[in-house]
Design an enzyme around this catalytic site. Structure first.
Site, PDB file in Angstrom:
ATOM      1  N   LYS A  71       5.651 -12.067   5.046  1.00  0.00           N
ATOM      2  CA  LYS A  71       4.259 -12.326   4.653  1.00  0.00           C
ATOM      3  C   LYS A  71       4.038 -13.837   4.626  1.00  0.00           C
ATOM      4  CE  LYS A  71       1.003 -11.065   0.933  1.00  0.00           C
ATOM      5  NZ  LYS A  71       0.872 -10.377  -0.376  1.00  0.00           N
ATOM      6  N   SER A 147      -2.771  -6.860  -0.576  1.00  0.00           N
ATOM      7  CA  SER A 147      -2.908  -8.012   0.280  1.00  0.00           C
ATOM      8  C   SER A 147      -1.837  -8.116   1.362  1.00  0.00           C
ATOM      9  CB  SER A 147      -2.874  -9.295  -0.565  1.00  0.00           C
ATOM     10  OG  SER A 147      -1.618  -9.463  -1.173  1.00  0.00           O
ATOM     11  N   SER A 171      -0.120  -5.108  -4.187  1.00  0.00           N
ATOM     12  CA  SER A 171      -0.219  -5.650  -2.820  1.00  0.00           C
ATOM     13  C   SER A 171       0.918  -5.297  -1.876  1.00  0.00           C
ATOM     14  CB  SER A 171      -0.355  -7.174  -2.875  1.00  0.00           C
ATOM     15  OG  SER A 171      -1.660  -7.535  -3.233  1.00  0.00           O
TER      16      SER A 171
END
Lengths: 473, 96
Positions: A71, A147, A171
């Site tokens: 990420k 997210s 997330s």
């Protein structure tokens, strides 16, 4: 296709001499180049650097030669770390490795590729990224969740073997649920946050996004551990989580919070979760109703504490040391105000303003302290519940993936989708999302995730239940 | 100012060092008002005497020995700066 394989399978292939780390990196790169234009999971990827690491990879190590996608909010030396923001998109290159990345490297893995995300991890659809749209691989008209939407879309779409995500209010788990893969948020403090760009420091936690529960256990083994550079890192030994894989769940007590099964859950999600409960019962688990009486306070508490912490954490983006710097400021105050106004997107600004408001003079006690007290009640609810049961079960998200743009003008409706995941962060507990069924919508089959929450530091039981369920389907 | 929560959005934006257009200011004020109305759920519970929780896990005051450790070189520290001058971060003039 190697990119569609699990870590476990690929490691067997490497050990047997059938495949090399180079083969794997090349195949993942091919998958990215073939499909990233439509899915948008990756923001950047450096094939040459990964191939160089593949050549040097120590395949005798437990993750030796396995590329792991990251990420875009974790620092990997020399790579971008945009956080999905214009603030860091221009020229930032990470000057050091995050704690979790150091651990991955020490176990032989290769950090390869940077995954899209909601800007500074604020959001649950990845639509808040300033740098591009990520689409759900199961239905390209829908969001992947967020997210860590890039992490889940890459893994579920076979553009990555496994990925790292970060989870502040759901997330990792929510996008894993919406895309149809596995995602685990470990106990707060298990995995170092050093080098993870902070959103809400008391809630943030890094974890694996994988194709299988076994991979989640394996990857978690090589992420956990004390790090003196994270002052909230827990100095406790992590067990071998793969040892929990394959054990039965006879007599294990599973709690269903009565507050979670009332209204607002999509009928198809509800049906999938009910079927999962029956399945676990048939495997010998004992199902009990429990109560988490302060569930209603979770989202409200979170939307005080997380923005408050974010407003303080994001103060570091001052346009001086790194990040975007405005070219039109006349004095130092304008330099800060313009650099931040130009660098941050709408959701980040909204949360900075909310956080600043609840911390400002006259409102601190009414909002911030009150929310911290509510956090105590939410945590106590779990402590009480875990006197009766071993794990707690719920849907990961009350809804399957929504259409791109559907909740664009309604931030509160989007916040309420985190109702089942947020309390887990507030209490610091481990939680996994594992695929448990599908909902047919407009001719597409959308995944549903089952959330399994455990006691603090008891990821082993969470993984054991998730694996038993996964294997029985 | 918003009616329900008396949000002075310009004051908050100044504290947050964020320049807002008038249009943004109006929109954020309305949105914050709506979110705070939801957050008012917290006022429906009696929280008197409850200890606040800052962190879920009990870790307090972690200290390390006061020893010199390796850190970034000056070049590394300055590598991501949008503007440098004479091996230092450059900011706008603050003293007349």
């Amino acid at each position: 296709m190697l990119a569609a394989s699990s870590i476990t399978t690929l490691r067997k292939g490497i050990t047997a001499g059938e495949i090399t780390p180079r083969d794997i990196v090349l195949d993942v790169a091919r998958a990215i180049e073939a499909r990233n234009a439509e899915i948008g999971a990756y923001l950047s990827w450096d094939v040459d650097a990964a191939l160089a690491e593949a050549e040097r990879a120590d395949t005798s190590k437990p993750l030796g030669g396995i590329p792991i996608a990251v990420k875009d909010n974790m620092n990997v030396t020399g790579q971008p770390c945009t956080c999905g923001s214009r603030m860091l998109a221009e020229n930032y290159k990470a000057p050091y490795d995050a704690g979790a990345i150091r651990r991955l490297r020490a176990s032989g893995a290769i950090p390869f590729g940077r995954l899209n995300m909601d800007e500074f991890a604020m959001g649950s659809s990845s639509e808040n990224s300033a740098l591009g749209i990520t689409r759900n691989p199961r239905d390209l008209s829908r969001v992947p969740g967020g997210s860590s939407g890039g992490s889940a879309a890459a893994v579920a779409g076979d553009l990555a073997i496994a990925a790292l995500g970060s989870d502040t209010g759901g997330s990792i788990r929510q996008p894993a649920a919406l895309c149809g893969c596995v995602g685990i948020k470990p106990t707060y403090g298990r995995v170092s946050r050093y080098g993870l760009v902070a959103f809400a420091s008391s809630l943030d936690q890094i974890g694996p996004v994988t194709k299988t529960v076994e991979d989640a256990a394996l990857l978690l083994n090589h992420l956990c551990g004390y790090d003196a550079q994270d002052s909230t890192s827990l100095n406790v030994e992590a067990p071998d989580f793969t040892a929990a894989i394959g054990q039965d769940i006879k007599g294990l007590r599973i709690g269903l919070p009565k507050e979670y099964y009332i209204s607002g859950i999509h009928a198809g999600v509800s049906a999938s979760v009910q079927a999962a409960i029956r399945q676990l019962e048939s495997l010998g688990a004992i199902i009990e109703e429990i109560s988490l009486p302060h569930t209603e306070l979770g989202v409200a508490t979170y939307y005080v504490l997380a923005p408050a912490e974010a407003s303080a954490n994001l103060a570091r983006f001052d346009g001086v040391r790194y990040g975007h710097r405005s070219g039109s400021a006349g004095d130092l105050m304008e330099h800060y105000q313009f650099s931040r106004a130009e660098g941050f997107g709408p959701e980040v600004k909204r949360r900075i303003l909310l956080g600043t408001y609840v911390l400002s003079s006259g409102y601190y006690d009414a909002y911030y302290i009150r929310a911290q007290k509510a956090r105590t009640l939410i945590r106590n609810d779990f402590t009480e519940a875990f006197k009766k049961v071993d794990v707690i079960l719920s849907p990961t998200s009350p809804m399957p993936a929504h259409k791109l743009g559907e909740l664009k003008d309604n931030p509160l409706a989007a916040y309420l989708e985190d109702v089942f995941t947020i309390p887990v962060n507030l209490a610091g507990l481990p939680g996994i999302s594992v695929p448990c069924g599908n909902v047919d919508m407009e001719g597409k089959s959308l995944p549903v995730g089952l959330q399994i929450v455990g006691k603090a530091l008891d990821e082993a039981t969470v993984l054991r239940v998730a694996h038993a369920f996964e294997q029985s389907r | 100012m918003s009616e329900a929560h008396q949000i002075d959005i310009h004051h908050v934006a100044k504290l947050a060092r964020l320049a807002l257009t008038e249009d943004e200011a109006r929109r954020y004020e309305t949105q914050l008002d709506g979110i705070l109305s939801y957050i008012d759920t917290l006022t429906r519970y009696n929280l008197d005497g409850v200890e606040p929780t800052a962190h879920a896990m009990p870790v307090y005051d972690v200290l390390r020995s006061d020893e010199v450790r390796p850190g970034f070189s000056q070049d590394q520290a300055l590598a991501n700066a949008p503007k440098c001058l004479a091996d230092q971060f450059q900011i706008l003039k603050v003293i007349e």
